[in-house]
Design an enzyme around this catalytic site. Structure first.
Site, mmCIF file in Angstrom:
data_model
loop_
_atom_site.group_PDB
_atom_site.id
_atom_site.type_symbol
_atom_site.label_atom_id
_atom_site.label_comp_id
_atom_site.label_asym_id
_atom_site.label_seq_id
_atom_site.Cartn_x
_atom_site.Cartn_y
_atom_site.Cartn_z
ATOM 1 N N SER A 131 -9.857 -0.675 7.023
ATOM 2 C CA SER A 131 -9.286 -0.549 5.685
ATOM 3 C C SER A 131 -8.561 -1.766 5.130
ATOM 4 C CB SER A 131 -8.331 0.640 5.631
ATOM 5 O OG SER A 131 -9.065 1.814 5.460
ATOM 6 N N SER A 158 -9.774 1.567 2.790
ATOM 7 C CA SER A 158 -8.915 2.319 1.919
ATOM 8 C C SER A 158 -7.860 1.494 1.191
ATOM 9 C CB SER A 158 -8.217 3.430 2.712
ATOM 10 O OG SER A 158 -7.363 2.866 3.692
ATOM 11 N N LYS A 189 0.848 -1.202 0.000
ATOM 12 C CA LYS A 189 0.000 0.000 0.000
ATOM 13 C C LYS A 189 0.881 1.249 0.000
ATOM 14 C CE LYS A 189 -3.982 1.849 2.624
ATOM 15 N NZ LYS A 189 -4.834 1.665 3.828
#
Ligand code: GLN
Length: 478
Positions: A178, A154, A79
């Site tokens: 997330s 997210s 990420k």
């Protein structure tokens, strides 16, 4: 080369058995990403040079007869709020568009020691704020199972990359769901570790008392492997703890798993829970009952306050953490000629660099922390957080693991909620409590035929990742 369903375990076996080289596999992944990611948009940038260099090194060491660790050569997606030295780290924000990390996050250091290979940095909601990855300043990511739908957020890029076989596994971060919610939407496994199990050093902070880095993988077993390698005490993160995760994490025993009692909290089966979700959760419960695990109804009475509590504490911490992006220290500045006043530099850089959702949360956060409102909002939310923790403490006196839905719905359509922040926030209701209570929680895809993927959530006692991953591993084998 078949990258479909390539797990960490299978990769490791194949590498040792010389079925392929690490370089070949990394190359195959990049070829596939090139073809596939134009429609999905999971990656913000590829770290191809670094990956091929590292893969090559693995092959040389293998030929020299060096010991291969379990993650050696494994192609991972990271990420883009986790720092890899010399690589871009944008957190999907314009304000960091040209930023390159000057050091490795501790999780990356650990994975490098293991000789893992990093394919690239994945898309996210700006600074991890969101539930659909639509808040990225750069692009949207599509759900690989249905391109009209969001991958969740997210960590939507990481979940989509794993679900679309564009990485063997990935790292995400979870402040209020997330990792788990995108895992659920994309049909993969996502673990939010206990607060303190994994170092946050080198994670671009959102809300520091809630953030944790964790794995997204194709199987529970892979999630356990990756978690074990990134966990542990780190002197650069004073909240991290040294917990010995023994053999039970990777080789759970059925007789031990059967001793675990699972609680079903009645507050999680509410109106607004989609029918397909409740049906899927019941399927998972039935399967687990066939393992002869005991179930019990429990109550977590303060659940109804979790969402409002989170949406006070989180923005408060966001407003403090994001103060460092001021046009002087990091990334972009609007002061191109060096002639602006300090105040104008702050205002213009932040005004241009942050997106709408980030600004909304900074404003909310400064409001709840401001004198006169601090006691009414922030201090009160801290008290409520204690009550939510207490609910779990009391429940865990009777049961060992809690089973709940991950999200009230399956993946929703792109654009469906983006103009209505409150509607978006409501979807976080089932994932937020584990962050507020510092607990480990995993999202596991329900086995069913057809329809969109739906995950169920197992929440464990602090540092008892072995319990939830143990049940998960046996569920997977059913
Ligand atoms: N969806 C939640 C939010 O928007 C959680 C985000 C996260 O876990 N980083 O805050």
């Amino acid at each position: 080369m078949d990258l479909n369903n390539l797990t960490i375990k299978k990769f490791h076996k194949g590498l040792l058995g010389k079925q392929f080289s690490a370089f070949e596999i990394a190359k195959a992944f990049f070829d596939y990403i090139e073809e596939k990611d134009s429609e999905i948009g999971a990656y913000l940038q590829l770290t191809k040079d670094l990956a091929l260099l590292r893969a090559n090194k693995v092959d040389i060491e293998l030929a020299e007869g060096k010991k291969m660790e379990i993650l050696t050569g494994v192609p991972l997606a990271i990420k883009d709020n986790i720092l890899i030295e010399n690589e871009p780290a944008t957190a999907a924000s314009k304000i960091l568009a040209n930023y390159r990390a000057s050091y490795d996050a501790i999780v990356i250091k650990k994975l490098k020691k293991n000789n893992a290979v990093f394919l690239g940095k994945t898309n996210l909601d700006e600074f991890a704020m969101g539930s659909s990855t639509e808040n990225s300043a750069f692009k949207i990511t599509r759900n690989p199972i249905d391109l009209e739908r969001v991958p969740g957020g997210s960590s939507g890029g990481s979940a989509a990359a794993v679900a679309a076989d564009m990485a063997v596994a990935a790292l995400g971060s979870d402040t209020g769901g997330s990792i788990r919610q995108p895992a659920s939407f994309c049909g993969v496994v996502g673990l939010k570790p206990t607060y303190g199990a994994v170092s946050r050093f080198g994670l671009i902070a959102m809300a520091s008392s809630l953030d944790q880095i964790g794995p997204i993988a194709k199987t529970v077993e892979d999630a356990a492997i990756l978690f074990k390698e990134i966990s542990g005490r780190d002197k650069l993160d004073s909240t991290s703890r040294d917990i010995e995760y023994g053999d039970e994490l990777l080789n759970p025993k059925l007789e031990n798993v059967r001793k675990l009692r699972i609680g079903i909290p009645k507050e999680y089966f509410i109106e607004g829970l989609d029918k397909q979700v409740s049906e899927a959760i019941n399927l998972a419960i039935d399967s687990l009952k066939s393992l002869k695990i005991e179930f019990k109804e429990i109550s977590l009475p303060h659940t109804k306050h979790a969402l409002s509590c989170y949406y006070i504490i989180m923005p408060a911490e966001v407003s403090a953490n994001l103060a460092r992006f001021d046009g002087i220290r990091y990334g972009q500045t609007s002061d191109v000629n060096g002639k602006m006043s300090l105040k104008d530099i702050y205002l213009k850089t932040r005004g241009e660099g942050f997106g709408e959702e980030v600004k909304r949360r900074i404003i909310l956060g400064t409001f709840v922390l401001s004198s006169g409102y601090y006691d009414a909002y922030y201090a009160k939310a801290q008290k409520v957080r204690q009550l939510i923790k207490q609910d779990f403490d009391e429940a865990f006196a009777e049961i060992d693991v809690i089973l709940t839905p991950v999200s009230p719905t399956a993946a929703f359509k792109i654009g469906e909620k983006i103009d209505d922040p409150l509607k978006m926030y409501l979807g976080d209701i089932f994932t937020i409590p584990a962050n507020l209570a510092d607990l480990p929680a995993v999202s596991i895809p329900v086995k069913k035929t057809g329809g969109l993927p739906i995950g169920f959530q197992l929440i464990g006692k602090p540092f008892r990742e072995a319990d939830i991953l143990g049940i998960g591993q046996f569920y997977e084998k059913l």
